[in-house]
Design an enzyme around this catalytic site. Structure first.
Site, PDB file in Angstrom:
ATOM      1  N   TYR A 189    -115.481  28.328 -47.231  1.00 44.84           N
ATOM      2  CA  TYR A 189    -114.793  29.324 -47.228  1.00 44.84           C
ATOM      3  C   TYR A 189    -113.824  29.509 -46.048  1.00 44.84           C
ATOM      4  O   TYR A 189    -114.362  29.619 -45.022  1.00 44.84           O
ATOM      5  CB  TYR A 189    -115.403  30.794 -47.566  1.00 44.84           C
ATOM      6  CG  TYR A 189    -114.578  32.079 -47.793  1.00 44.84           C
ATOM      7  CD1 TYR A 189    -113.739  32.103 -48.853  1.00 44.84           C
ATOM      8  CD2 TYR A 189    -114.873  33.090 -46.967  1.00 44.84           C
ATOM      9  CE1 TYR A 189    -113.236  33.287 -49.045  1.00 44.84           C
ATOM     10  CE2 TYR A 189    -114.181  34.169 -47.059  1.00 44.84           C
ATOM     11  CZ  TYR A 189    -113.243  34.501 -48.074  1.00 44.84           C
ATOM     12  OH  TYR A 189    -112.320  35.456 -48.303  1.00 44.84           O
ATOM     13  N   ASP A 284    -113.190  25.691 -38.655  1.00 45.46           N
ATOM     14  CA  ASP A 284    -113.124  27.176 -38.806  1.00 45.46           C
ATOM     15  C   ASP A 284    -114.498  27.526 -38.269  1.00 45.46           C
ATOM     16  O   ASP A 284    -115.717  27.459 -38.910  1.00 45.46           O
ATOM     17  CB  ASP A 284    -113.212  27.437 -40.397  1.00 45.46           C
ATOM     18  CG  ASP A 284    -113.149  28.821 -40.730  1.00 45.46           C
ATOM     19  OD1 ASP A 284    -113.382  29.722 -39.893  1.00 45.46           O
ATOM     20  OD2 ASP A 284    -113.012  29.061 -41.752  1.00 45.46           O
ATOM     21  N   LYS A 312    -115.186  37.704 -36.476  1.00 47.50           N
ATOM     22  CA  LYS A 312    -116.173  38.123 -36.418  1.00 47.50           C
ATOM     23  C   LYS A 312    -117.061  38.510 -34.970  1.00 47.50           C
ATOM     24  O   LYS A 312    -116.721  39.718 -34.578  1.00 47.50           O
ATOM     25  CB  LYS A 312    -117.537  37.161 -37.045  1.00 47.50           C
ATOM     26  CG  LYS A 312    -117.202  37.099 -38.606  1.00 47.50           C
ATOM     27  CD  LYS A 312    -118.233  36.451 -39.439  1.00 47.50           C
ATOM     28  CE  LYS A 312    -117.836  35.904 -40.658  1.00 47.50           C
ATOM     29  NZ  LYS A 312    -118.078  36.959 -41.874  1.00 47.50           N
TER      30      LYS A 312
HETATM   31  C1  LIG Z   1    -116.180  30.254 -42.292  1.00 48.75           C
HETATM   32  C2  LIG Z   1    -115.131  31.710 -42.528  1.00 48.75           C
HETATM   33  N1  LIG Z   1    -113.723  31.758 -42.428  1.00 48.75           N
HETATM   34  C3  LIG Z   1    -112.976  32.627 -42.844  1.00 48.75           C
HETATM   35  C4  LIG Z   1    -113.521  33.937 -43.182  1.00 48.75           C
HETATM   36  C5  LIG Z   1    -112.761  34.922 -43.464  1.00 48.75           C
HETATM   37  O1  LIG Z   1    -112.800  36.174 -42.689  1.00 48.75           O
HETATM   38  P1  LIG Z   1    -112.748  37.499 -42.700  1.00 48.75           P
HETATM   39  O2  LIG Z   1    -113.505  38.025 -43.881  1.00 48.75           O
HETATM   40  O3  LIG Z   1    -112.739  38.198 -41.659  1.00 48.75           O
HETATM   41  O4  LIG Z   1    -111.247  37.594 -43.400  1.00 48.75           O
HETATM   42  C6  LIG Z   1    -115.110  33.815 -43.225  1.00 48.75           C
HETATM   43  C7  LIG Z   1    -115.757  35.309 -43.626  1.00 48.75           C
HETATM   44  O5  LIG Z   1    -116.931  35.259 -44.038  1.00 48.75           O
HETATM   45  C8  LIG Z   1    -115.623  32.806 -43.053  1.00 48.75           C
HETATM   46  O6  LIG Z   1    -117.207  32.795 -43.210  1.00 48.75           O
END
Ligand SMILES: Cc1ncc(COP(=O)(O)O)c(C=O)c1O
Length: 472
Positions: A189, A284, A312
């Site tokens: 994700y 990511d 985060k």
């Molecule tokens: C690996 C990863 N990338 C991107 C995101 C998206 O972040 P946000 O929820 O702050 O938009 C998340 C969210 O859990 C994530 O786990």
């Protein structure tokens, strides 16, 4: 104006104010009188009555009653718990139930919720205002901390969420390489931007939606997918789309299909193949950044991608995201270069403050060793208890990130994860809630520990798991 909730007979505003006043009084008594409550007493008094009432109201006001889908408990049954307060490793709901928390606000709470030093620093910053919409010194401080910590980052751009970071980094990779296609992995994700909503892991999988309606065909057309840990599938994609692939983006340790680690050959393979094909490698690290090590997964595995996204933890519980990487690439970002990306609240002083104080704590000696120790004990305890009770179960952890699956394993990719007995997970989940343990409400989400989790928390959780696993 107060809306009337069908079947409830009270207006929203009346109902909510009743719930709020009840919940705050129950919490203050709970916090001021520390009582020793036996497991049996705790289970007997476990009630979600106020949460249920509040959720009925919420469903009339917000789609599905929540502001982010995985919170809705769809895959574990029942309904979400409505929380009132958090502190350290614990959370309290509006019925006054107390939980040991392994969600940590989905990752940010790595030094514990509502840390006193972070709160004090926020109070000081707040005296000067909440948003400038102009540069502030705190941005320099956090930028320097991020750049000196994360091996691949020579320059950084702050944004407001992980989604925004991934959107920005994708545009940048395409701008830099002048290519369109990207490779992402099944079950990973990268936020909810259109090009990433293809085989996108937990939230989407939990709801059983293959992809989202509303994503135009064109937006996802250039997104190629491969199974995680499958280097041959990646090689095939580079063969088929020679000279067209801008970047590979991946979660260097997956958290959004449950917890899945990369095989060393896989990580080395994608680094080599991107170099050979003049494509970029994007880690990511929204979830893994500052969680697996101070320098993230890239420090942990000793690998340097070209670009990295963060979120985060670097906002210490306030809304934040960031992307960064090689200077020659980052200098393409506006206003230094032509790739446009902007944000009203980006670099917000409160988010910068919480991030700075969170990272300061993480930098203290022994933090990651402590996370590794308690998280290892936790996962081993759950897996041992599961096996002893006759269940097919496997699990793992790195530092403060963990997961377990109700399947024999091993789990190398999302298809392996999907072999889990999700009905059993749901029974385990609900049993643990009644025991006062709050895990992520999906088999396909990683769990998180924090520096505030004590050995007592871990032992209590394992003891609860032993009881529940015998019953399900
Ligand atoms: C690996 C990863 N990338 C991107 C995101 C998206 O972040 P946000 O929820 O702050 O938009 C998340 C969210 O859990 C994530 O786990």
């Amino acid at each position: 104006m107060a809306a009337t909730i069908p079947g409830v007979g009270l207006s929203c505003s009346t109902k909510l104010s009743q719930i709020i006043s009840l919940s705050s009084s129950s919490r203050s008594s709970r916090c001021s009188v520390k009582m020793t409550v036996s497991v049996e007493e705790k289970k007997k008094s476990f009630s979600l009555k106020k949460s249920e009432e509040a959720f009925k109201v919420a469903q009339e006001l917000m789609p599905g009653g929540v502001n982010s889908p995985v919170r809705a408990f769809k895959s574990v049954g029942g309904q979400p718990i409505i929380f009132d307060a958090v502190k350290g490793s614990h959370m309290w709901d509006i019925d006054g139930n107390e939980y040991i928390d392994y969600v940590g606000s989905w990752g940010p709470a790595i030094i514990g919720h509502a840390d006193d030093e972070v709160l004090a620093a926020l109070a000081e910053t707040m005296k000067k205002g909440t948003s400038f919409g102009a540069p502030c010194l705190l941005e320099n401080v956090l930028a320097e901390m991020v750049i000196s910590a994360v091996p691949s980052i020579e320059m950084v751009r702050f944004v407001n969420s992980g989604t925004e970071a991934c959107m920005g980094v994708l545009r940048l990779a395409r701008a830099f390489t002048r290519r369109q296609k990207i490779i992402k992995f099944e079950g990973c994700y990268h936020g909810h931007a259109d090009p990433f909503l293809v085989k996108a892991g937990s939230g989407v999988a939990t709801l059983g939606l293959p992809d989202s309606p509303g994503v135009p065909k064109g937006a996802a057309f250039d997104t190629l997918t491969a199974p995680y840990n499958d280097i041959l599938a990646v090689k095939d994609l580079f063969e088929t789309h020679k000279g067209e692939i801008a970047a590979i983006i991946l979660e260097p340790v997956v958290g959004n299909s449950g917890f899945i680690t990369p095989n060393p050959d896989f990580l080395n393979g994608i680094r080599e193949i991107t170099k050979e094909n003049d494509a970029l490698l994007i880690f990511d690290e929204v979830m893994t950044g500052f969680r697996l090590a101070y320098g993230g997964a890239q420090e942990y595995f000793g690998m340097t991608p070209d670009l990295t996204t963060l979120g985060k933890i670097i906002g210490g519980g306030l809304p934040v995201g960031a992307y960064g990487g090689r200077r020659d690439i980052m200098e393409m970002v506006a206003p230094a270069g032509p790739m446009y990306q902007a944000g009203t609240l980006s670099g917000n002083p409160l988010a910068m403050t919480a991030g700075i104080h969170t990272l300061k704590r993480l930098k203290e000696p022994g933090t990651y060793e402590y996370l590794d120790k308690i998280t290892g004990e936790l996962v081993q305890g759950i897996v041992d208890a599961g096996k002893k009770a006759g269940h097919a179960i496997c699990g793992g952890h790195i530092r403060g990130m963990f997961g377990y699956f109700f399947t024999e394993g091993p789990v190398f990719c999302f298809d392996d994860a999907k072999k889990s007995d999700t009905a059993k997970f749901a029974r385990f989940y609900r049993g643990m809630l009644e025991e006062g343990v709050y895990f992520a409400p999906s088999q396909f989400e990683a769990g998180f520990t924090s520096l505030a989790h004590s050995s007592e928390d871990i032992q209590q959780t394992i003891a609860a798991a032993e009881r529940v696993l015998k019953q399900i």
